[in-house]
Each structure stands twice: as structure tokens, then as C-alpha cells.
Write a protein that holds these residues in place. Structure first.
Motif, short mmCIF file in Angstrom:
data_model
loop_
_atom_site.label_atom_id
_atom_site.label_comp_id
_atom_site.label_asym_id
_atom_site.label_seq_id
_atom_site.Cartn_x
_atom_site.Cartn_y
_atom_site.Cartn_z
N HIS A 42 8.03 7.16 -2.97
CA HIS A 42 9.11 7.95 -3.07
C HIS A 42 9.59 8.05 -1.76
N GLN A 43 8.90 8.19 -0.56
CA GLN A 43 9.40 8.24 0.68
C GLN A 43 9.98 6.92 1.11
N ASN A 44 9.42 5.80 0.26
CA ASN A 44 9.81 4.52 0.84
C ASN A 44 9.24 4.05 1.92
N ILE A 45 7.94 4.37 2.27
CA ILE A 45 7.34 3.85 3.32
C ILE A 45 5.85 2.84 2.99
N THR A 46 5.56 2.24 3.97
CA THR A 46 4.56 1.27 3.92
C THR A 46 3.18 2.08 3.94
N SER A 47 2.16 1.78 3.10
CA SER A 47 1.03 2.42 3.01
C SER A 47 -0.17 1.73 2.62
N LYS A 48 -1.36 1.92 3.04
CA LYS A 48 -2.62 1.25 2.56
C LYS A 48 -3.71 2.05 2.72
N ILE A 49 -4.89 1.70 1.84
CA ILE A 49 -6.12 2.16 2.02
C ILE A 49 -6.96 1.41 3.13
N GLU A 50 -7.31 1.93 4.04
CA GLU A 50 -8.07 1.49 5.33
C GLU A 50 -9.40 1.66 5.06
#
Length: 280
Positions: free
Chosen positions: A118-126
Motif C-alpha cells: 500500500h505504501q509502495n515501498i520495497t520490503s523483504k524477509i531477512e
């Protein structure tokens, strides 16, 4: 969003003690905050006193230690919708900067992913971690006399050595964290006759065992088992929970801790989740 006062923190500690293992990371922070250990944490909840989510976050962003460098948030949540609602509230999270959400219940991680989309940011499980907790001391190793060596707490003069071997170490911010751990929390090491540690274990600010390391030439002698056992008995006597985080693919550490009686909840994992790219 509710910011917990000193009185609230005492009550929260008592409540979270009944919610292990999911609450361990946040509980460990509150335990030390309430015992007036040095910290740079503020604690927020979705409601009070009937909370569903409690988060420990940095008061001072980018403080000169690893916690500030990594902008770590420690999270306990009863359900995904409550977590989603609190993270969406004003002031709870800065969506524009690198952030590491630590200890998110794997069953609630989809809520965080939805917010990131929704925030249009990159993310990932570390990382995905077993939360291994000790509730029975019967499997611990008894201390042994080691000719030419001592079993003693670390001192601040050993900070460089510990920092240089730490997975997340090697810079000034991590050095500051290690120095803080040694100065304010229990630690143990096997020390040779020259005064150099050859094996050690420390305690994080959130009360988990960590930074366990043995110099390569001193491995396979049982030092790690002995140090964990000594630390575990000390923490038990102090009224601390005895626990650690072990990555799912770290079979060596998993076998080490489970051989000493540490156990995990079968359907629970703690996730470290990264928001935005970290600027090195």
C-alpha cells in the motif's frame, strides 16, 4: 497509539510474562527497561490496558549503536489486524527510511506485506527464526575445570575481539553495542592464560542469548555448551527468561541448543522483516 508510561511498563511486563514465547523479545526489553538498564527505547501499544500489540522502537533515530543503525522495531502482536492498524497509525513507523521489524509473528507477516504494498515501498524477509526457550535445567552441562583456562565474565577490553567476530559486527556502531552488552548485562567466556577469551556468550538488550562464538582452533571441546549452561543458570536465578533466536537453516546452532533442553513452539516462528533498502 498509546505511549506506555513507567507505570504502564511494569504492568505490561507482568502481562507479557503470560504470553511466551510470542512475547519474549518485547518482554526481554521491558524487563531491562524496568530494571533501569541503559536504553534508547520508547514503547507503544494499540490500546491500554487491553492491548493487542506492543512495539519497542528507538527514541532517538540513528543512535550510534547497531540498534539505531538498523532502526530495529521489536514487535509483539496477538492478531494481524491489530498489528496492521497500529503500524498504520500516525507516528508509529517512518515508512520513508530503512527499518527492521524484529520478531514479527510469522502468522501475521502478511499484514505487514500488505502495508508495504500500500505504501509502495520495497520490503523483504531477512530471516525466519526458531524461538528456543529453556524451561527445564536438567540437560545443562555442569561446569568443568579446564587446565590453563578460566571461566569468567568478559570485560570491556574484550570488545574489539567480540565485535570483530560478530556476524553483525565490524564497525563503530556494532562496537558500541557490544560494549554496552558487556558493561550492562551478563556474559561469560573461557579465557586462556594470556587473558584472551577463546569462547564466549553474551546477552542482548532484549535478554536473548547471543554473540555465541568460539575461536576456530578451540572448537569441539564443549566450551559453548558449558558457557550456555552457566549463563542459563545465572539468568534463571535472576528471574530472566532463558531463550535465544536461531535461524531456521542454522542446523549447528539448533542442535546445540536443543541438546541442552531448549525447545520451540511447533507452529510459531519469529520473522525479521526489512522495509526499504539500507543505505550503507
Amino acid at each position: 497509539m498509546h505511549v506506555l508510561t513507567d507505570a504502564d511498563l511494569e504492568l505490561a511486563e507482568n502481562s507479557l510474562r503470560e504470553l511466551f514465547p510470542e512475547s519474549l523479545k518485547v518482554y526481554g526489553y521491558l524487563l531491562n527497561i524496568n530494571r533501569r538498564k541503559p536504553h534508547n527505547q520508547m514503547v507503544i501499544s494499540d490500546a491500554w490496558p487491553d492491548f493487542n500489540v506492543i512495539i519497542c522502537k528507538q527514541k532517538q533515530q540513528r543512535s550510534q549503536d547497531r540498534e539505531g543503525d538498523f532502526n530495529i522495531y521489536s514487535i509483539y502482536s496477538r492478531d494481524r489486524e491489530s498489528l496492521k492498524k497500529l503500524l498504520s497509525s500516525d507516528g508509529a513507523l517512518d515508512w520513508s527510511t530503512f527499518t527492521l521489524l524484529g520478531g514479527v509473528d510469522i502468522n501475521h507477516i502478511d499484514a505487514v506485506k500488505e502495508l508495504c504494498a500500500h505504501q509502495n515501498i520495497t520490503s523483504k524477509i531477512e530471516g525466519i527464526m526458531f524461538v528456543l526457550m529453556l524451561e527445564d535445567l536438567s540437560h545443562l552441562k555442569e561446569p568443568e575445570s579446564i587446565p590453563g583456562y578460566q571461566i569468567v565474565p568478559l570485560s570491556v577490553e574484550h570488545t574489539d575481539l567480540v565485535n570483530s567476530t560478530w556476524k553483525y559486527g565490524g564497525n563503530q556502531n556494532s562496537y558500541n553495542s557490544v560494549r554496552n552488552y558487556i558493561s550492562n548485562y551478563p556474559s561469560w567466556c573461557v579465557m586462556d592464560c594470556s587473558g584472551r577469551p577463546v569462547s564466549w556468550v553474551l546477552l542482548y538488550q532484549h535478554s536473548a542469548l547471543g554473540l555465541l562464538y568460539t575461536l576456530p582452533e578451540h572448537r569441539h571441546k564443549g566450551y559453548a555448551k558449558m558457557l550456555i549452561s552457566i549463563m542459563a543458570k545465572q539468568l534463571w536465578e535472576m528471574g530472566y527468561p532463558v531463550y535465544c533466536f536461531v535461524e531456521e537453516d542454522n542446523e549447528v546452532s539448533y542442535q546445540l541448543f536443543t541438546s541442552l533442553g531448549f525447545r520451540h513452539k511447533p507452529d510459531y516462528r519469529a520473522v525479521w522483516f526489512q522495509l526499504n533498502e539500507r543505505m550503507v
